[in-house]
Each structure stands twice: as C-alpha cells, then as structure tokens.
Design an enzyme around this catalytic site. Structure first.
Site, PDB file in Angstrom:
ATOM      1  N   HIS A 197      -5.151  14.890   7.768  1.00  0.00           N
ATOM      2  CA  HIS A 197      -4.103  14.268   8.595  1.00  0.00           C
ATOM      3  C   HIS A 197      -4.371  14.399  10.092  1.00  0.00           C
ATOM      4  O   HIS A 197      -3.457  14.237  10.898  1.00  0.00           O
ATOM      5  CB  HIS A 197      -2.741  14.916   8.293  1.00  0.00           C
ATOM      6  CG  HIS A 197      -2.075  14.377   7.068  1.00  0.00           C
ATOM      7  ND1 HIS A 197      -2.670  14.380   5.836  1.00  0.00           N
ATOM      8  CD2 HIS A 197      -0.856  13.799   6.890  1.00  0.00           C
ATOM      9  CE1 HIS A 197      -1.835  13.853   4.946  1.00  0.00           C
ATOM     10  NE2 HIS A 197      -0.738  13.488   5.568  1.00  0.00           N
ATOM     11  N   GLU A 218      -0.707   0.840   1.470  1.00  0.00           N
ATOM     12  CA  GLU A 218      -1.295   0.447   2.753  1.00  0.00           C
ATOM     13  C   GLU A 218      -2.074  -0.864   2.680  1.00  0.00           C
ATOM     14  O   GLU A 218      -2.053  -1.656   3.615  1.00  0.00           O
ATOM     15  CB  GLU A 218      -2.203   1.561   3.290  1.00  0.00           C
ATOM     16  CG  GLU A 218      -1.452   2.787   3.821  1.00  0.00           C
ATOM     17  CD  GLU A 218      -0.969   3.720   2.720  1.00  0.00           C
ATOM     18  OE1 GLU A 218      -1.349   3.505   1.541  1.00  0.00           O
ATOM     19  OE2 GLU A 218      -0.211   4.661   3.025  1.00  0.00           O
TER      20      GLU A 218
END
Lengths: 325, 324
Positions: free
Chosen positions: A129, A60
C-alpha cells in the site's frame, strides 16, 4: 491570497468540472456514501446525486474500462482508484486500452478521461500500500501523468486537464492532502508538461516531484544556510516532461540531483538523469546524482519505513559526498 | 417449416449475401496471408458467420458494436467498408486505421463499430462504459458486445457482468462459444462446463443459449434481447454455440482437435444451411443464389485489388495521434 490545503484544491477543481460540464461524472470505490477514502469527495454525493457520483464495487478493471467506454462515447468521466497500488488491477484498461485507442484507431476515437489515484508511502501501510507507480505510467506513450505537490498546481492542472482529450493519470500523494498553499481567487490554469522553478539558484539543481518536490525544496533551503545556492525544480508533469526547464537550469548550475520516492532501479529519476546527460553533458561537472527510495518492499515498522524514503538530510549528505558542497 | 421470425425475401437475400461476403472475404484474407501481404496475427471467422449476420443487423445506427480480435465478420456485418478492412489487414494507408491497427483492431467511429480488441476480455469493461454513457444520457440505445469462451475465465468478464447488472445497463453480452480458447477446449478451461450462459444467471442477467449455426435462431434471439435491453431492465446474455472451421489463427496447425470433429460441424455450415432453408421455403431460387455468388466473388476481387494497390502509409504518419 487565501490559503487552502490540497484536498480542498482538488475538491474545488472537481466541483468546477461537475458544475460546468454535464458530461462530467465520477466513479470509484467509496467516493459517495463514504465520502472518499481520503475525503476528497466529501459531500459530493449529496450535492450531485448518485448518477454523477457513482459508488462502484471493488472492481478496478471495470471501473477504469467503463470510464474508457464512456469517454469513447463522448462523456468526460473522472475515475478515482483508491490508491495507485490498486491500479495494477486495472492496468490492462489503462495501458492496453485507454492509452492505445486514439492511436490504434488512427484518430477516430479520443479517450477524454481522468484517473485520479493516490500514490506514495510514509503512512506505515506496508509493502502493498505504499508504492509509487506514476513513473511506470509515464513510460507509456498515450498517457499523460501529472503529479501536483501544491494546492495551486493541483487546481491549475485539474482545470487545464479538462481541455485535454486524452487519458490522464493524476497522482495525488497520500501525505500531501493537508499541505497548505496560496491559491488566488481569480481563475488560473497550470499547463500540462511545464515544470516550475521553486527556488532559483546557481550552484546545484535539485529536481523532485510530488512529495519529493517538498524534500527538494527543504534541502535547497538548508543548503542556503551553508552558503550553497541551489535551484529547485518541481516537475509537476512526468509526461509530457519539461526537459527544457531542466536543461536550462543544469547549464547554469552544472550539477544535478534527482530526488524520487520510487525505487532507484528502473526509476523515473533514471529517465531524468539520462535526459540531462544526453542534452547537457558538456555542462556537467560530475555525474547526475539520484536520491531514490531504497530498493526494498516498504516495511511496516515506522523507523524502517522512514529509512527507505528520501529525506532532505539524505539529499544534503549525497550532495556533500558527490559534489563536496 | 414455420418461420419463427418475420423475415421477407429481400432480407433473406441480404443475409445470404452478407454471410457469403464474410466467408469469401476471410478466404481471400487467408490467401493474402499466405502470399505474405497480410502479416501479424490473422484470425478467420469462417464457420461463425451466422452469429454476426444474425445479430448485428437488428441494431440501429446509434447502437454500439464492440468485439474481440476475430473481428472482420462483425465489422462487415456492421457495414464497415470491406475495402478499408482488407486494406487495414494489408497495413495500407487506406485501411480503417491507416495501417496502425491491423486485423485485430478494426474501428469505424461513424458506424459505432468500437473495435476490434485483442486482449482477451478487455472489451467487456469498455462495453459496460458505452452502455453507461447511454444510461447517463437517458437514451434508449444499446451495446452489443461479442466475446469468446476464452474470455469468460477473465476477471473482467465477471466485473463487467456484475456492474452492468447492478446498474441495469443496456448491453447484450454476446458469447460466441466456439468451444476453444485458442487450442484449449472449454471442457478443460471452464468449471461449469459448456453451458456458460448459466454463469450470467448468477448475476441476475437473463441468459439464453442458441444454435449459432442457425442464422434465424440468432436473429430471433438477438431481436428479442434488444427489445429487453431497450426497455431499461438491464443486460441480456446470449450464448451462441458455434465453431470455427479454421485454426485459431493462420499460425495454428490445429493439433488439438480431430478432423472428424471439424467434419461433424461442417455438416452444419451456416451458409449451406441457410441456403437449403431458403430454397426449401421458396424464398430464393437457384438462379438468384448463383447470381449473389457471382456478385460476391466480383466484389471480393475488387476488395483485394484495392488493398493490393493501395499505398503504404507515409513514414511521417508514425507520429499522427501521438499526444504524449
């Protein structure tokens, strides 16, 4: 007017950018061969090829950093970070670099990049999440933060973003991709930093954004059945924030409720509440009320998780308890 | 002694002048810091001059340079106006960023000098993106990205090497291994030891270790690396073994290393070494060197005066370039 879902609206906005501007390219995890974790970029790789639809490793920080670098050099990268939870692995590039370089270089550089990412809970994906960090990013000078809740806004904000030379966090809610709405065929834009009144009313202002804009609207409609005339506002942008529309509304209704999926402690709803009391204190009949996600890590179990996320019923109960209406 | 690289008399004078400019600039910056005119963190490049001056001049104007917070040397070697750099250190309106960036954040868009980045390792992903922009546009430009031995233990280092190699991006990853990440010796911080270049080979990036105190060695390796990178085969990794004679920053009492170690490295002073070489090879005379010494001192005096006499930024400038 044709109806489409948010997923299609975002895809349309991205296609327009790719079609009309050869400086635009996309990069992210599984946006190409896999067609996108949330299928937003389905068919893109075939249509635009691997140079413009770049599948990346699961890295990322370099995904966002590479977009920053490409933007500094004059390209218009659009990053997809699969979920906002994973943006924490890139937060150095987002906060320390993308947000700072224009200011710190005294305007020598601009960083015209967009980071699309997926926010929110409700899918039983458990604590790592299911988070909503768009409010964190909105606290950073140098970032613009957009939170569309309808296909119209998603497309309109994407179009307006292309004219902006600054880093933009575009937070798409995981549970809204299938949300249907009218989108005109003729060209339109939605300006950054402009809230919208979803339902005009005079008795209480209910403010939400992203998925909570829908909860706010549902609560407003149910209040109408009880004879209470609520005004519902969808922020659409967290930064810049349209406080004017909020203040105008509160001056009329004298009551405000902020609905937000993120945790209450340190939540963006606190910023809204504060802005209202600072600028419209004399118009308020009572404290600004916040309905937030409960201050717990999101549990996996469906019943438990549902209990953490604000619902229209919780908004109604809170309004009745605090305002007696 | 055989000249390994094609270098003429004018270049020799120029390289000597550039290294000396950095040395004297840094010494002046240190003095201004002690006088309270430079505040915040100040990291001096003294001892490492041969790396920036050996490497950066091989680039063309369209190439990009990006570096860490010990950035004055790289900025000067790239041709950034020393007056504007010193004024930035002093927080003045005439500084490279109008006093908004400070010592660690020097930028010059016209010279493709992309900073000055103060989060260790943070510039590597951006360098990767700059290189990606070259690839996307189909040019033969290159990016030279400097970082220290501290950065190699950051995830961003590995993410960047992997992606740049995978996509064959035109970037020279230039490690300035001065043996210390702040006060921690590389032997205590990096499992693979001092030969860090070997970690690049894992990512299929050609890597070379060079003597960073030898300008000609740096120059030759940089020119070679640039040629490779321009050919489109992907990144190259250079590890220059070097040493900073001063502390990590002006706030560093240097308690973690022996004076004898510093003295050993001082014998290798890159400027003295280049000077001796030039004299021995008959490339420069004592008079020519002395002339350059005088000119550099004069220039630095002007630089310091400019910075001192420049105005403070207007308070209104606080909101310039604020867009959200």
């Amino acid at each position: 007017m044709p109806e489409i879902i948010i997923r299609e609206a975002i895809a349309q906005g991205l296609r327009e950018a790719l079609d009309e501007d050869d400086r635009v390219f996309m990069l992210g995890e599984d946006i190409g061969a896999y067609d996108g974790a949330y299928a937003v970029t389905r068919g893109f790789l075939k249509q635009y090829g691997p140079d413009r639809i770049r599948d990346t490793p699961i890295s990322e920080s370099v995904i966002v950093g590479a977009a920053v670098g490409a933007a500094l050099a004059g390209l218009r990268p659009i990053v997809e970070i699969m979920t906002i939870n994973f943006t924490l692995l890139a937060i150095d590039q987002i906060v320390n670099h993308a947000a700072k370089l224009r200011y710190m270089s005294n305007g020598q550089f601009t960083v015209p990049m967009m980071m699309r990412t997926v926010t929110g809970g409700g899918g039983q994906l458990a604590a790592t999440h299911s988070q909503s960090f768009e409010g964190w990013y909105a606290s950073v000078p140098g970032l613009k933060v957009l939170t569309p809740s309808t296909p119209y806004d998603a497309l309109g904000l994407l179009r307006a973003s292309r004219k902006d030379l600054n880093p933009i966090v575009f937070a798409e809610h995981s549970m809204l991709y299938g949300t249907r709405g009218e989108v005109p065929e003729e060209y339109f834009e939605v300006p950054l930093g402009k809230a919208v009144v979803r339902r005009p009313g005079k008795d209480v202002t209910i403010i939400g954004y992203s998925r909570m804009a829908h909860i706010a609207e549902e609560a407003g409609n149910r209040l109408a059945e009880k004879g209470v005339d609520a005004e519902v506002i969808d922020l659409r942008s967290l930064r810049p924030l349209d406080t004017e529309t909020l203040i105008e509304s509160v001056k009329k209704t004298n009551r405000a409720v902020v609905v937000e999926e993120a945790w209450k402690f340190g939540g963006f709803s606190g910023e809204i509440a504060s802005a209202i009391q600072e600028e419209a204190f004399d118009y308020l009949d009572g404290p600004v009320v916040r309905v937030n996600g409960l201050d717990v890590p999101a549990p996996y179990n469906g019943t438990l998780e549902a209990a953490t996320i604000p619902t229209a019923q919780r908004v109604l109960d809170t309004i009745e308890e605090k305002f007696g209406i | 002694m055989e000249l390994a690289v094609d270098i003429d008399k004018n270049q020799v004078a120029d390289y000597y002048r550039q290294m000396l400019m950095i040395r004297r600039f840094e010494e002046a910056a240190g003095r201004l810091y002690l006088q309270g005119l430079v505040r915040g963190f100040l990291h001096l490049y003294i001892g490492e001059e041969a790396v920036a001056v050996g490497a950066i001049p091989v680039l063309d104007v369209q190439d990009y340079v990006i570096t860490h917070y010990r950035d004055h040397g790289h900025a000067l070697a790239r041709g950034v106006d020393p007056k504007a750099v010193m004024a930035e250190l002093c927080g003045k309106a005439t500084g490279t960023s109008g006093g908004k960036g400070g010592s660690m954040h020097i930028f010059d868009v016209d010279r493709h000098f992309m900073g000055g980045h103060a989060i260790v390792g943070g510039q590597l992903p951006i360098a990767t993106g700059l290189a990606l922009s070259i690839k996307q546009r189909g040019g033969d430009g290159a990016v030279m990205c400097f970082f220290g031995d501290g950065a190699v233990n950051e995830g961003e280092f590995h993410e960047s090497l992997n992606l740049a190699s995978l996509w064959k991006l035109p970037v020279i990853f230039f490690l300035e291994n001065n043996l210390y990440g702040m006060g921690s010796h590389v032997d205590k911080t990096h499992a693979a030891g001092r030969d860090i270049y070997a970690s690049a080979e894992y990512y299929k990036i050609p890597a070379v270790q060079i003597d960073g105190m030898d300008l000609l060695a740096v120059h030759e390796a940089s020119a070679e690396a640039l040629k490779k990178v321009r050919s489109g085969d992907g990144p190259v990794f250079l590890e220059a073994m070097t040493y900073r004679f001063r502390g990590h920053s002006m706030a560093d009492p240097v308690a973690y290393r022996e004076t004898s170690e510093v003295e050993e490295w001082r014998v290798n002073d890159p400027i003295e070494r280049f000077k001796s070489f030039s004299l021995a090879e008959g490339l420069m005379s004592e008079d020519e060197l002395a002339q350059i010494d005088r000119e550099v001192i004069e220039t630095i005096e002007e630089v310091v005066e400019f910075a001192k006499n420049s105005p403070e930024p207007e308070l209104d400038s606080l909101w310039d370039n604020v867009y959200a």
